[in-house]
Design an enzyme around this catalytic site. Structure first.
Site, PDB file in Angstrom:
ATOM      1  N   ASP A   1       0.827  -1.213   0.000  1.00 21.44           N
ATOM      2  CA  ASP A   1       0.000   0.000   0.000  1.00 21.44           C
ATOM      3  C   ASP A   1       0.858   1.258   0.000  1.00 21.44           C
ATOM      4  O   ASP A   1       1.962   1.257   0.556  1.00 21.44           O
ATOM      5  CB  ASP A   1      -0.910  -0.024   1.242  1.00 21.44           C
ATOM      6  CG  ASP A   1      -2.041   0.991   1.146  1.00 21.44           C
ATOM      7  OD1 ASP A   1      -2.385   1.414   0.015  1.00 21.44           O
ATOM      8  OD2 ASP A   1      -2.585   1.366   2.199  1.00 21.44           O
TER       9      ASP A   1
ATOM     10  N   HIS B   1       1.904   3.365  -9.125  1.00 23.02           N
ATOM     11  CA  HIS B   1       1.721   1.915  -9.339  1.00 23.02           C
ATOM     12  C   HIS B   1       2.904   1.348 -10.130  1.00 23.02           C
ATOM     13  O   HIS B   1       3.378   0.246  -9.850  1.00 23.02           O
ATOM     14  CB  HIS B   1       0.400   1.650 -10.076  1.00 23.02           C
ATOM     15  CG  HIS B   1      -0.801   2.080  -9.278  1.00 23.02           C
ATOM     16  ND1 HIS B   1      -0.950   1.776  -7.951  1.00 23.02           N
ATOM     17  CD2 HIS B   1      -1.917   2.801  -9.611  1.00 23.02           C
ATOM     18  CE1 HIS B   1      -2.086   2.283  -7.491  1.00 23.02           C
ATOM     19  NE2 HIS B   1      -2.688   2.918  -8.493  1.00 23.02           N
TER      20      HIS B   1
ATOM     21  N   LEU C   1      10.688 -20.398  -5.263  1.00 16.32           N
ATOM     22  CA  LEU C   1       9.670 -19.633  -4.534  1.00 16.32           C
ATOM     23  C   LEU C   1       8.282 -19.812  -5.155  1.00 16.32           C
ATOM     24  O   LEU C   1       8.133 -19.768  -6.375  1.00 16.32           O
ATOM     25  CB  LEU C   1      10.058 -18.146  -4.580  1.00 16.32           C
ATOM     26  CG  LEU C   1       9.105 -17.170  -3.889  1.00 16.32           C
ATOM     27  CD1 LEU C   1       9.292 -17.218  -2.372  1.00 16.32           C
ATOM     28  CD2 LEU C   1       9.330 -15.742  -4.384  1.00 16.32           C
TER      29      LEU C   1
HETATM   30  C1  IPE Z   1      -5.345  -2.719  -0.051  1.00 15.01           C
HETATM   31  O1  IPE Z   1      -5.005  -1.374  -0.224  1.00 15.01           O
HETATM   32  C2  IPE Z   1      -5.330  -3.444  -1.346  1.00 15.01           C
HETATM   33  C3  IPE Z   1      -4.022  -3.553  -2.007  1.00 15.01           C
HETATM   34  C4  IPE Z   1      -2.862  -3.177  -1.530  1.00 15.01           C
HETATM   35  C5  IPE Z   1      -4.061  -4.173  -3.277  1.00 15.01           C
HETATM   36  P1  IPE Z   1      -6.117  -0.241  -0.290  1.00 15.01           P
HETATM   37  O2  IPE Z   1      -5.397   1.055  -0.369  1.00 15.01           O
HETATM   38  O3  IPE Z   1      -7.098  -0.536  -1.347  1.00 15.01           O
HETATM   39  O4  IPE Z   1      -6.817  -0.397   1.125  1.00 15.01           O
HETATM   40  P2  IPE Z   1      -7.917   0.509   1.830  1.00 15.01           P
HETATM   41  O5  IPE Z   1      -9.091   0.584   0.924  1.00 15.01           O
HETATM   42  O6  IPE Z   1      -7.295   1.843   2.042  1.00 15.01           O
HETATM   43  O7  IPE Z   1      -8.201  -0.187   3.110  1.00 15.01           O
HETATM   44  C1  IPE Z   2      -1.812   0.245  -3.261  1.00 14.11           C
HETATM   45  O1  IPE Z   2      -1.531   1.598  -3.264  1.00 14.11           O
HETATM   46  C2  IPE Z   2      -2.037  -0.296  -4.663  1.00 14.11           C
HETATM   47  C3  IPE Z   2      -3.430  -0.680  -4.926  1.00 14.11           C
HETATM   48  C4  IPE Z   2      -4.385  -0.681  -4.053  1.00 14.11           C
HETATM   49  C5  IPE Z   2      -3.720  -1.123  -6.266  1.00 14.11           C
HETATM   50  P1  IPE Z   2      -2.684   2.665  -3.230  1.00 14.11           P
HETATM   51  O2  IPE Z   2      -3.074   2.997  -4.626  1.00 14.11           O
HETATM   52  O3  IPE Z   2      -3.793   2.257  -2.341  1.00 14.11           O
HETATM   53  O4  IPE Z   2      -1.915   3.896  -2.589  1.00 14.11           O
HETATM   54  P2  IPE Z   2      -2.488   4.952  -1.546  1.00 14.11           P
HETATM   55  O5  IPE Z   2      -2.988   4.185  -0.348  1.00 14.11           O
HETATM   56  O6  IPE Z   2      -3.588   5.703  -2.216  1.00 14.11           O
HETATM   57  O7  IPE Z   2      -1.306   5.789  -1.226  1.00 14.11           O
HETATM   58 MG    MG Z   3      -4.107   2.486  -0.346  1.00 11.82          MG
END
Ligand code: IPE
Ligand code: IPE
Ligand code: MG
Length: 252
Positions: free
Chosen positions: A23, A40, A134
């Site tokens: 995240d 991303h 792995l």
């Molecule tokens: C969780 O991250 C999903 C992934 C890392 C793929 P999110 O950024 O979507 O989580 P929430 O919605 O903030 O909990």
């Molecule tokens: C996690 O990073 C990747 C996905 C959920 C696909 P985020 O896109 O949620 O990044 P933040 O939380 O907005 O920084």
């Molecule tokens: Mg996020």
């Protein structure tokens, strides 16, 4: 390795199964005044490096959360950019993963990903199916609740077919029908990006995982963060419901 067996107290030096909620990509990009998809893209590099380090460290199984069932709620452009990125990454990285003896598996609601991505996924899984290094599981369009519902549905189908009696449904029945039914439970869950939540990741499998939260945003996740997570893991006493005294008596 025994760290996953209930009843074993001392964490093995290296977790056998590591699960990661990657995240913080969007915030990483925002801090650089870049569009979210740049975050991303940067996240892919961090994932590649984490895969290499885990493989070299002796981790047997790594499960990465790449796209949740709730992430479909994001703006259409971001979802589109992510799907295109997944196709591109599979195209670019599969051969290299195969050369490194890594076995790839995707867990999640595959048909929802679309034909092009689903085909790439099937090809990558087929190519790497016999690899013995792995085990790399990538969770895409995945939700822990979705997984449990699917497992319950499969068990119900077996009951309907007369293969299983309702009285014989056990934890092992449900576990066996989960997407990671043949993997040991994760020993260690790492979540980057500073949030302290599970976000519908492997709800069943994480029952006894040690949980490491770090404020590091995923694209900045480095070997130093993995070292920090592994030393946190080594310091845990895994009690699986028992008392510390019981465990100390056993280890004498
Ligand atoms: C969780 O991250 C999903 C992934 C890392 C793929 P999110 O950024 O979507 O989580 P929430 O919605 O903030 O909990
Ligand atoms: C996690 O990073 C990747 C996905 C959920 C696909 P985020 O896109 O949620 O990044 P933040 O939380 O907005 O920084
Ligand atoms: Mg996020």
């Amino acid at each position: 390795m025994s760290a996953t067996s209930p009843g074993v107290s001392i964490s093995s030096a290296v977790p056998e199964h590591v699960a990661v909620i990657m995240d913080g990509n969007g915030r990483w990009a925002g801090r650089r005044a870049l569009p979210r998809h740049a975050g991303h893209k940067a996240g892919v590099k961090a994932a590649r490096s984490a895969v290499e380090t885990c493989a070299e460290s002796g981790v047997k199984c790594l499960t990465l959360f790449a796209f949740s069932s709730e992430n479909w709620r994001r703006p259409r452009e971001e979802v589109g950019a992510l799907m295109a990125l997944f196709v591109e990454v599979l195209k670019r990285e599969t051969e290299e993963l195969h050369r490194n003896n890594i076995r790839l598996r995707f867990i999640g609601d595959r048909p929802s990903l679309g034909k092009r991505l689903a085909q790439r996924i099937a090809a990558a899984e087929a190519l790497t199916a016999d690899n013995t290094g792995l085990d790399l599981n990538v969770a895409m369009a995945y939700g822990g609740r979705w997984d449990i519902v699917e497992a319950a549905r499969r068990a119900a189908e077996r009951v309907a077919a007369g293969e299983l009696s309702p009285a014989d449904i056990s934890e092992e029945t449900i576990r066996g029908h989960l997407a990671l039914g043949d993997c040991p439970d994760p020993d260690l869950l790492i979540r980057t990006g500073g949030e302290h939540r599970i976000s519908n990741f492997l709800l069943w499998n994480l029952a006894y995982a040690e949980v490491f939260f770090t404020p590091t945003l995923w694209p900045d996740f480095s070997n130093a963060d993995i070292d920090a997570a592994f030393s946190f893991y080594r310091e845990r006493q895994r009690r699986f419901g028992r008392t510390a005294e019981q465990l100390e008596a056993r280890s004498c």
